[in-house]
Design an enzyme around this catalytic site. Sequence first.
Site, PDB file in Angstrom:
ATOM      1  N   CYS A 268      -1.507 -19.622  52.435  1.00 12.97           N
ATOM      2  CA  CYS A 268      -0.432 -20.476  52.947  1.00 12.97           C
ATOM      3  C   CYS A 268       0.100 -19.791  54.206  1.00 12.97           C
ATOM      4  O   CYS A 268      -0.551 -18.881  54.722  1.00 12.97           O
ATOM      5  CB  CYS A 268       0.639 -20.755  51.889  1.00 12.97           C
ATOM      6  SG  CYS A 268       1.679 -19.366  51.421  1.00 12.97           S
TER       7      CYS A 268
ATOM      8  N   THR B 217       2.604 -17.684  54.829  1.00  4.98           N
ATOM      9  CA  THR B 217       2.850 -16.257  54.622  1.00  4.98           C
ATOM     10  C   THR B 217       1.951 -15.651  53.556  1.00  4.98           C
ATOM     11  O   THR B 217       1.884 -14.425  53.431  1.00  4.98           O
ATOM     12  CB  THR B 217       4.300 -16.038  54.150  1.00  4.98           C
ATOM     13  OG1 THR B 217       4.483 -16.773  52.925  1.00  4.98           O
ATOM     14  CG2 THR B 217       5.304 -16.515  55.201  1.00  4.98           C
TER      15      THR B 217
ATOM     16  N   HIS C  79      -7.526  -1.040  41.173  1.00  8.28           N
ATOM     17  CA  HIS C  79      -6.478  -0.569  40.260  1.00  8.28           C
ATOM     18  C   HIS C  79      -5.787  -1.680  39.474  1.00  8.28           C
ATOM     19  O   HIS C  79      -5.322  -1.441  38.368  1.00  8.28           O
ATOM     20  CB  HIS C  79      -5.408   0.211  41.046  1.00  8.28           C
ATOM     21  CG  HIS C  79      -5.855   1.580  41.438  1.00  8.28           C
ATOM     22  ND1 HIS C  79      -4.999   2.550  41.917  1.00  8.28           N
ATOM     23  CD2 HIS C  79      -7.091   2.158  41.422  1.00  8.28           C
ATOM     24  CE1 HIS C  79      -5.675   3.667  42.171  1.00  8.28           C
ATOM     25  NE2 HIS C  79      -6.960   3.449  41.901  1.00  8.28           N
TER      26      HIS C  79
ATOM     27  N   HIS D 126      -6.163   2.539  34.489  1.00 14.70           N
ATOM     28  CA  HIS D 126      -5.727   1.328  35.184  1.00 14.70           C
ATOM     29  C   HIS D 126      -5.826   0.116  34.260  1.00 14.70           C
ATOM     30  O   HIS D 126      -5.029  -0.811  34.347  1.00 14.70           O
ATOM     31  CB  HIS D 126      -6.550   1.115  36.453  1.00 14.70           C
ATOM     32  CG  HIS D 126      -6.462   2.267  37.403  1.00 14.70           C
ATOM     33  ND1 HIS D 126      -5.275   2.662  37.980  1.00 14.70           N
ATOM     34  CD2 HIS D 126      -7.405   3.141  37.839  1.00 14.70           C
ATOM     35  CE1 HIS D 126      -5.491   3.723  38.740  1.00 14.70           C
ATOM     36  NE2 HIS D 126      -6.782   4.034  38.678  1.00 14.70           N
TER      37      HIS D 126
HETATM   38  C1  RB5 Z   1       4.872 -24.077  54.902  1.00 16.24           C
HETATM   39  O1  RB5 Z   1       5.592 -24.348  56.056  1.00 16.24           O
HETATM   40  C2  RB5 Z   1       5.153 -22.668  54.417  1.00 16.24           C
HETATM   41  O2  RB5 Z   1       6.411 -22.601  53.847  1.00 16.24           O
HETATM   42  C3  RB5 Z   1       4.095 -22.231  53.449  1.00 16.24           C
HETATM   43  O3  RB5 Z   1       2.832 -22.287  54.062  1.00 16.24           O
HETATM   44  C4  RB5 Z   1       4.197 -20.806  52.918  1.00 16.24           C
HETATM   45  O4  RB5 Z   1       4.372 -19.895  53.945  1.00 16.24           O
HETATM   46  C5  RB5 Z   1       5.129 -20.590  51.822  1.00 16.24           C
HETATM   47  O5  RB5 Z   1       5.228 -19.504  51.242  1.00 16.24           O
END
Ligand code: RB5
Length: 145
Positions: A66, A68, A99, A134
């Site tokens: 996604c 982030t 791990h 682990h």
């Molecule tokens: C979408 O705009 C964004 O919020 C999503 O891709 C992601 O980064 C969420 O964690």
Amino acid sequence: MTRVVISSDHADIPLRHAIAAHVEAAGYEVVDIGPETDASTDYPKHGQAAANMVASGDCALGIIICGTGQGIMMAANKVAGIRCGVCSDTFSARMIRQHNNANMLSMGARVVGKGLALDIVDAFLSAEFEGGRHGLRVDMIEPAA
Ligand code: RB5
């Protein structure tokens, strides 16, 4: 052939396609569950869909993306049996398998570029769980039945 499910939200469909092609070229069977348009969509449903395929044993590993990498990772980790880490570096990608016996990798398409993303995928796929102490720790992650 090891099956790898790949999914994302709308953040970067071309990056997901590049990863799918890369993983396939490395000798894995890729199950790309979309989406195929960059229309805004909700990352939890895509993370959970991929996670369900790993948790059921349909796929051995999963790679999700996604913006982030964080939201889709959180959604995947709500599925029992899923151990998913967000990685922006190859060291972490290797270690979450060695791990933590991670069965899913998450990346942020707005954090890493394509070249680094493919290196992270290689590090994740080529590492192996070390077991031993682990394994005892990984067992402690699962909630008691
Ligand atoms: C979408 O705009 C964004 O919020 C999503 O891709 C992601 O980064 C969420 O964690």
